[in-house]
Design an enzyme around this catalytic site. Structure first.
Site, PDB file in Angstrom:
ATOM      1  N   GLN A 162       0.819  -1.208   0.000  1.00 22.61           N
ATOM      2  CA  GLN A 162       0.000   0.000   0.000  1.00 22.61           C
ATOM      3  C   GLN A 162       0.862   1.272   0.000  1.00 22.61           C
ATOM      4  OE1 GLN A 162      -0.275  -2.557   2.124  1.00 22.61           O
ATOM      5  NE2 GLN A 162      -2.372  -3.316   2.095  1.00 22.61           N
ATOM      6  N   GLY A 182       8.035 -13.731  -3.710  1.00 27.36           N
ATOM      7  CA  GLY A 182       7.640 -13.270  -2.380  1.00 27.36           C
ATOM      8  C   GLY A 182       6.359 -12.463  -2.470  1.00 27.36           C
ATOM      9  N   GLN A 204      -1.139  -9.605  -4.252  1.00 32.50           N
ATOM     10  CA  GLN A 204      -2.417 -10.109  -3.757  1.00 32.50           C
ATOM     11  C   GLN A 204      -3.616  -9.351  -4.300  1.00 32.50           C
ATOM     12  OE1 GLN A 204      -1.546  -9.835   0.418  1.00 32.50           O
ATOM     13  NE2 GLN A 204      -0.607 -11.858   0.496  1.00 32.50           N
ATOM     14  N   HIS A 471      -7.238  -2.851  10.126  1.00 34.63           N
ATOM     15  CA  HIS A 471      -6.873  -3.161  11.515  1.00 34.63           C
ATOM     16  C   HIS A 471      -7.536  -2.308  12.593  1.00 34.63           C
ATOM     17  CE1 HIS A 471      -3.979  -5.593   9.465  1.00 34.63           C
ATOM     18  NE2 HIS A 471      -3.162  -4.615   9.173  1.00 34.63           N
ATOM     19  N   GLU A 492      -8.259  -5.437   6.102  1.00 37.14           N
ATOM     20  CA  GLU A 492      -7.930  -6.530   6.999  1.00 37.14           C
ATOM     21  C   GLU A 492      -8.488  -6.229   8.387  1.00 37.14           C
ATOM     22  OE1 GLU A 492      -3.746  -7.218   6.935  1.00 37.14           O
ATOM     23  OE2 GLU A 492      -3.719  -7.736   4.810  1.00 37.14           O
TER      24      GLU A 492
END
Length: 593
Positions: A162, A182, A204, A471, A492
């Site tokens: 991000q 990775g 992702q 979060h 998330e």
């Protein structure tokens, strides 16, 4: 951040080869001074603006070895400097440069031409993650804008997560979005031309907006294309998970700094576009307004305060924030319509007295770009507030826009903010926002970096392109306004929930990442991904990734929930719909609802 980064909670110690950090800083300071002296000597007719010592100005007449030394010195200091105070912007005057740039934290590369091809970087740009073992899920806070890149090996590597946008660039070759397998987690490219192939690798999720591609290969969970020419075919989602929106409903591109042939600097403010596809700069004339730099107050973190900056804003000036951390004991107040706030080098606003960092009045046309809002230790009720309260005032013809605006609560230091951003005004356009409660670094813990919501949207007709929210303790996103539109969402749940009892919404397990208020009748969200990784207590569950009312004008398309590594559970994707994501079924999806 996601998955594999969670298995490396302790960041490795990085030692600059042959240099300590203090030595590297001293070397860089001497190089900066030499660059400033050289630039002033070459430019005798027009005085170069005083951007401060953390802005390097490159000229194509400079020896390529000298340019390379400066670029390498910054990278050595910034490669692993994830939470350090240093900030840099590198400005390239129009011309050809035979250099390759390795780009670290808090570094921005800017071409100063009218068009991207006015600055040609022959050698390329590289972002990889060797400092973190090939895991790029912590490669944040850097950017490249308004230049042409010819990679020396044919491929520009951009392994980021991000807050690392690419804008208005021309890649004369291929692009790779990971570091040799990775993980990388969350990226953004807009208003750009890529001649050949973009390989997303293990990236992702990614948003591509208003760009033209040669081709695209690979995918993971959530790849979204909005207003993109030659986007991959998206008719068979989720196999592959390509979400394609043919046209961008309404957007204006980010303002950018430029220089003319006489050496005069200005900021170009692109015009609003509706129902657009492809880049904005292919025609000879790009609609917009050019603002001479003398209409801007050039702020410097080492000398300016909230008082001095507000005095300039109140006098009618626009605001250019040079690289640094601005410690503010009162909010910056943007009260005049059409004010441009442009940050260079990830300029950072840090409230020190529990205050709001910035308020934007409910007026037309304000543009806030390239700013990181960092919560202070004393709790702020909100870091950025757009509009004093909800009104019926329309800004449809001249909206407030937020470009590359990032928020952080904890990580660099102890930080507390009840809300990171509240949008009360109507017709606001958000263009790449990362709203982050820190999950690693300094001042991290369930009872340490305390929050409630990441973003609250009260205004009507608010549109978001690329909304990343992570979060927070309560709803990550709370949407109260009507006619909201979101194109790409990544979120998330908090990693550090100590137990289920600590995270209950009444009798419901956890707080949905994305909450549309029960009274809302019109809402649309396309290309959404919500993830969990409950690494403190793996028995924690989140009942639903998204909660929203149902109705004929509530639309969710292409929604994904993921249990990262199978650690924890998201029981439903949307309300009570969708299979659970957990250790035996990591990914769950809903096509539309």
């Amino acid at each position: 951040m996601s998955q594999s980064s969670m298995h490396q909670r302790q960041l490795p110690v990085f030692n600059i080869p042959s240099l300590g950090l203090n030595t590297a800083s001293a070397l860089l300071a001497s190089l900066l001074l030499a660059g400033c002296q050289a630039t002033e000597a070459q430019n005798t007719t027009v005085e170069t603006p005083d951007f401060g010592e953390h802005v390097l100005i490159m000229d194509p007449s400079m020896p390529s070895g000298e340019v390379q030394n400066k670029l390498d010195a910054i990278f050595k200091l910034q490669e692993s400097n994830q939470f350090g105070p240093e900030r840099y912007a590198v400005l390239f005057k129009p011309g050809v440069y035979h250099n390759k740039v390795r780009l670290g934290f808090y570094t921005q590369l800017l071409g100063l031409g009218q068009f991207p091809d006015d600055v040609m970087l022959q050698g390329g740009i590289q972002v990889e993650a060797s400092w973190h073992g090939g895991d790029a899920t912590q490669n944040f806070w850097r950017s490249v804008e308004n230049l042409s890149v010819t990679p020396d090996n044919g491929t520009m590597q951009w392994a980021v997560s991000q807050a690392s946008p690419l804008r208005r660039i021309h890649v004369r070759g291929n692009m790779l979005l990971d570091d040799n397998g990775g993980w990388s987690s969350g990226g953004y490219i807009a208003d750009s031309l890529v001649d050949h192939e973009i390989n997303s690798g293990t990236q992702q999720q990614w948003l591509t907006r208003n760009s033209t591609l040669g081709s695209w290969t690979n995918q993971n969970w959530n790849m979204v294309f909005v207003g993109v020419k030659n986007a991959p075919e998206g008719q068979h989602w989720p196999n592959p998970p390509y979400t394609v929106v043919e046209q961008t409903p309404v957007v204006s591109e980010k303002p950018f700094l430029t220089i003319d042939s006489a050496g005069h600097y200005s900021v170009f403010v692109p015009a609003l576009r509706k129902n657009s596809q492809g880049v904005s700069w292919q025609d000879n004339h790009v609609p917009g307004e050019s603002l001479p730099l003398n209409k801007f107050y050039i702020a410097k973190a080492e000398k300016d305060t909230a008082s001095t900056i507000n005095a300039a804003l109140n006098s009618g000036k626009h605001l250019l924030l040079t690289p640094g951390i601005y410690k503010l004991d009162a909010p910056l107040q943007i009260n005049n319509p059409n004010t441009v706030v442009l940050g260079l080098g990830i300029a950072t606003l840090l409230p020190t007295a529990g205050n709001v960092a910035m308020t934007v009045a409910d007026v037309d046309g304000v543009k806030v770009s390239g700013v990181l809002f960092d919560a202070g230790e004393k709790n702020s009720e909100v870091l950025l507030q757009v509009g004093d309260k909800k009104t019926t005032v329309s800004h449809a013809q001249n909206p407030i826009t937020l470009h590359d605006v990032f928020f952080r609560v904890g990580g660099a230091t102890v930080g507390n903010a009840t809300h990171s951003v509240i949008i009360n005004s109507n017709h606001v356009i958000g263009d790449n926002l990362w709203v982050w409660r820190g999950d690693h670094g300094n001042g991290i813990g369930w009872a340490t970096n305390k929050t409630k919501h990441g973003i609250i949207v009260n205004g009507d007709n608010v549109t978001m392109y690329g909304l990343f929210v992570e979060h927070f303790h309560n709803y990550q996103t709370l949407w109260n306004g009507e006619y909201g539109q979101v194109y790409f969402y990544q979120s998330e749940a908090p990693y550090d929930v100590p137990n289920q009892e600590s995270w209950m919404n009444g009798s419901v397990n956890g707080y949905a990442s994305y909450k549309v208020a029960d009274h809302v009748k019109h809402h649309k969200a396309i290309g959404m991904g919500v993830y969990c990784f409950f690494d403190v207590n793996t028995s924690v569950k989140l009942n639903s990734a998204i909660e929203a009312p149902t109705g004929p004008d509530i639309h969710f398309d292409h929604v994904t929930s993921v249990s990262l590594g199978g650690t924890g559970e998201i029981t439903h994707v949307l309300n009570d719909q969708g299979e659970k994501a957990y250790d035996k079924n990591y990914v769950s999806r809903i096509v539309n609802q």
